[in-house]
Design an enzyme around this catalytic site. Structure first.
Site, PDB file in Angstrom:
ATOM      1  N   SER A  14      29.956   2.053   8.243  1.00 50.31           N
ATOM      2  CA  SER A  14      29.128   3.257   8.339  1.00 50.31           C
ATOM      3  C   SER A  14      28.390   3.449   7.014  1.00 50.31           C
ATOM      4  O   SER A  14      28.548   2.647   6.095  1.00 50.31           O
ATOM      5  CB  SER A  14      30.004   4.462   8.667  1.00 50.31           C
ATOM      6  OG  SER A  14      31.000   4.586   7.685  1.00 50.31           O
ATOM      7  N   GLY A 357      26.566  28.653   0.645  1.00 51.37           N
ATOM      8  CA  GLY A 357      27.995  28.372   0.633  1.00 51.37           C
ATOM      9  C   GLY A 357      28.753  29.373   1.481  1.00 51.37           C
ATOM     10  O   GLY A 357      28.190  30.368   1.941  1.00 51.37           O
ATOM     11  N   CYS A 384      20.584  31.743  -0.288  1.00 47.96           N
ATOM     12  CA  CYS A 384      21.510  32.293   0.690  1.00 47.96           C
ATOM     13  C   CYS A 384      22.738  32.877  -0.016  1.00 47.96           C
ATOM     14  O   CYS A 384      22.660  33.964  -0.574  1.00 47.96           O
ATOM     15  CB  CYS A 384      21.864  31.230   1.723  1.00 47.96           C
ATOM     16  SG  CYS A 384      22.444  31.968   3.263  1.00 47.96           S
ATOM     17  N   HIS A 518      16.859  29.347   3.745  1.00 49.55           N
ATOM     18  CA  HIS A 518      17.040  28.019   3.141  1.00 49.55           C
ATOM     19  C   HIS A 518      15.687  27.304   3.008  1.00 49.55           C
ATOM     20  O   HIS A 518      15.328  26.510   3.873  1.00 49.55           O
ATOM     21  CB  HIS A 518      17.987  27.184   3.998  1.00 49.55           C
ATOM     22  CG  HIS A 518      19.396  27.657   3.930  1.00 49.55           C
ATOM     23  ND1 HIS A 518      20.264  27.248   2.944  1.00 49.55           N
ATOM     24  CD2 HIS A 518      20.080  28.537   4.694  1.00 49.55           C
ATOM     25  CE1 HIS A 518      21.434  27.838   3.115  1.00 49.55           C
ATOM     26  NE2 HIS A 518      21.346  28.626   4.171  1.00 49.55           N
ATOM     27  N   GLU A 520      14.880  24.901   1.237  1.00 51.57           N
ATOM     28  CA  GLU A 520      15.002  23.450   1.058  1.00 51.57           C
ATOM     29  C   GLU A 520      14.803  22.695   2.367  1.00 51.57           C
ATOM     30  O   GLU A 520      14.425  21.522   2.364  1.00 51.57           O
ATOM     31  CB  GLU A 520      16.357  23.091   0.427  1.00 51.57           C
ATOM     32  CG  GLU A 520      17.600  23.259   1.303  1.00 51.57           C
ATOM     33  CD  GLU A 520      18.185  24.680   1.302  1.00 51.57           C
ATOM     34  OE1 GLU A 520      17.445  25.639   1.001  1.00 51.57           O
ATOM     35  OE2 GLU A 520      19.385  24.825   1.609  1.00 51.57           O
TER      36      GLU A 520
HETATM   37  N1  GLN Z   1      28.416  32.718   3.649  1.00 53.64           N
HETATM   38  C1  GLN Z   1      27.188  33.444   3.590  1.00 53.64           C
HETATM   39  C2  GLN Z   1      26.831  34.051   4.930  1.00 53.64           C
HETATM   40  O1  GLN Z   1      27.319  33.619   5.945  1.00 53.64           O
HETATM   41  C3  GLN Z   1      26.069  32.567   3.097  1.00 53.64           C
HETATM   42  C4  GLN Z   1      25.719  31.479   4.059  1.00 53.64           C
HETATM   43  C5  GLN Z   1      24.888  30.393   3.437  1.00 53.64           C
HETATM   44  O2  GLN Z   1      24.812  30.294   2.218  1.00 53.64           O
HETATM   45  N2  GLN Z   1      24.269  29.562   4.258  1.00 53.64           N
HETATM   46  O3  GLN Z   1      26.035  34.940   4.982  1.00 53.64           O
END
Ligand code: GLN
Length: 546
Positions: A14, A357, A384, A518, A520
């Site tokens: 892989s 995160g 985020c 996001h 990115e």
């Molecule tokens: N944990 C946070 C939320 O659910 C941020 C999510 C993320 O960073 N994608 O809002």
């Protein structure tokens, strides 16, 4: 519908870079004027990768239409610019849950429901669904040939190939030629075995894409061709390259696009070199020989597995391309700051980024990183979770709300970040509760956001309304807006109904922006995302000061 289908499988090991290979082939066909679509079939049992830890599966790539998909779709979109959709990624889990739901409804009219034909039919229907005027559909099969769970997918593409006929279906198999130092040779045996494995399920590959560390001698190609029943010119070497943006160029040099088109009888003699790849060579030139360098600290939780931040790392490269600099990334595990002083890790960087995160672990360290960036006037980009941490940081250390927190970490008296229980999606209202299913229930996909005129973010975008992709369950509580704005953290992007804070920024700072979405995911090498271009520009300025 007369799209041609190219099925891409992998063998031997892989992580061969099948996703990139597919994306690069897509880009080459596009450069020859064809309309392409790329898809991925994943043999695991999760309905989508949304519930998987990034340690398991790397980043979860979110599409405009709100699908949580495999990270290879990110490569496809970055290389071809074709926005990925829900209908471009499916898993065994989704196929089975659809088949079982049909069975429960009684749709099979008393029949025995079986892998062949019911599961394979569902896979086939998926592969050919939602295609209009595309010339080519490139369909990558996840996993490695020989995996038990991949069998229904291989059977489905075998059947499809049979039905479409050779003029509309082509099989490309990616393999590895390991180099054995002691013998001083590249070994072809694993490739031969892998092709045998594929033959045992009825698929004869038409083209072999052979990954190798060094040049594959013609004699070895001849041998592979002979044993694997593939034309010699269709044994293509795929050598390691220093930048992924060189992959289309090297594949073209090795003749991949010409072989694919000649397979389909679409290559006229003399047209082999009629392809304009100048934008790819321009970009590789910039990546290889930039004018300067900046260092960005990415303070996150999944830093041991960089696939967890695939799009982010690429978007930072794009920000570098926009400013003609190399972006060096220092990945910092945020938990370190809960015991160690951040100074040695962060004092010499030109920008600090806290990415998306989940969960409490490491969050205090991220808050420390925000504070450091704010106090030292180092460009800060919070994405985020990184925006949410910046808000908690300002609430605690500037607005005097010492117990400010997020309900993601447990009940909180001052929940400056709280669970999203209701939001608008177009004309619909979405609602969520504490105990809802976790899979597919976040606020997902593209939502509009209105920017504050005259704000830094509005200046960066040059527009009043933007659409960005989201993936979150929690949201900054707008009730704290006044208190936070009073200490300089401005809410400069809001959902159109004015309820959901989407962007915060500081005016009194070199560059301090937090976004709930996001960015990115939408950045491309030829179209660097404005926020990443802006962030790196600010980092370049900072680098000149130190
Ligand atoms: N944990 C946070 C939320 O659910 C941020 C999510 C993320 O960073 N994608 O809002």
């Amino acid at each position: 519908m007369s799209a041609r289908y190219i099925f891409i499988t992998g063998g031997v090991v892989s992580s061969l870079g099948k996703g990139l290979a597919s994306a690069a082939l897509g880009a080459l066909l596009q450069a020859r004027g064809y309309k392409v679509r790329l898809r991925k079939l994943d043999p695991y049992l999760n309905v989508d990768p949304g519930t998987m830890s990034p340690y398991q599966h790397g980043e979860c790539y979110v599409t405009d239409d709100g699908a949580e998909t495999d990270l290879d779709l990110g490569h496809y979109e970055r290389f071809t610019g074709v926005p990925a959709r829900q209908s471009d990624n499916v898993t065994t889990g989704r196929i089975y849950s659809d088949v079982i739901a049909k069975e429960r409804r009684g749709d099979y009219l008393g029949g025995t429901v079986q892998v062949i034909p019911h599961v394979t039919d569902a896979i086939r229907d998926f592969v050919v669904s939602d295609i209009t005027d595309e010339d080519f559909v490139l369909c990558e099969i996840g996993g490695t040939v020989g995996d038990i769970e991949g069998l229904p997918f291989l059977e489905a593409i075998r059947q499809l190939g049979n039905e479409l006929g050779r003029e509309r279906a082509c099989y490309i198999h990616c393999t590895l030629l390991p180099y054995i130092g002691a013998a001083g040779e590249l070994k072809t045996k694993p490739t031969q075995h892998s092709v045998k494995e594929l033959l045992s399920v009825g698929i004869q590959p038409d083209i072999l894409l052979c990954r190798a560390e060094r040049d594959i001698p013609q004699g070895e190609k001849r041998k592979i061709a002979l044993f694997c029943n593939v034309r010699e010119s269709r044994v293509i070497s795929a050598l390691d390259v220093d930048t992924i943006y060189a992959v289309p160029l090297t594949y073209h040099r090795e003749g991949l696009d010409v072989e694919v088109l000649s397979y389909f009888n679409m290559m006229k003699e003399g047209q082999e070199e009629e392809i304009d790849l100048s934008r790819w060579s321009d970009i590789t030139r910039t990546v290889r020989a930039p004018e300067g360098e900046v260092t960005i600290a990415v303070v996150g939780k999944y830093t041991v597995l960089l696939d967890a931040y695939k799009s982010l790392a690429e978007a930072l490269v794009h920000g570098g391309i926009a400013n003609n600099v190399r972006v060096k990334l220092n990945w910092v595990e945020s938990e370190i700051f809960e015991t160690d002083d951040p100074v040695p890790y962060l004092e010499n960087v030109h920008g600090i980024l806290v990415p998306g995160g989940f969960g409490e672990r490491g969050s205090e360290g991220k808050i420390q990183a925000c504070r450091f960036a704010r106090e030292r006037n180092i460009p800060y980009f919070g994405i985020c979770f990184g925006m949410q941490m910046a808000v908690i940081e300002a609430a605690r250390h500037l607005a005097g709300i010492e117990d400010a927190s997020s309900t993601e970490f447990g009940p909180a008296k001052n929940a400056v970040v709280g669970l999203l229980t209701e939001w608008k999606k177009g004309n619909r209202v979405e609602t969520r509760g504490e105990n809802d299913d976790k899979g597919g229930t976040m606020r997902l996909g593209a939502y509009p956001c209105i920017l504050e005129p005259g704000s830094k973010t509005q200046e960066i975008y040059g527009e009043r309304q933007i659409y960005e992709r989201h993936r979150h369950r929690y949201e900054v509580n707008v009730g704290y807006r006044e208190k936070l704005e009073a200490v300089g953290l401005k809410f400069t992007g809001m959902s159109p109904d004015g309820i959901l804070p989407e962007i915060v920024e500081r005016e009194d700072h070199a560059w301090f922006i937090g976004v709930q979405f996001h960015p990115e995911l939408k950045s491309k090498p030829f179209e660097p995302h404005p926020l990443f271009a802006g962030f790196i520009e600010a980092a370049v300025k900072t680098s000149r000061l130190v």
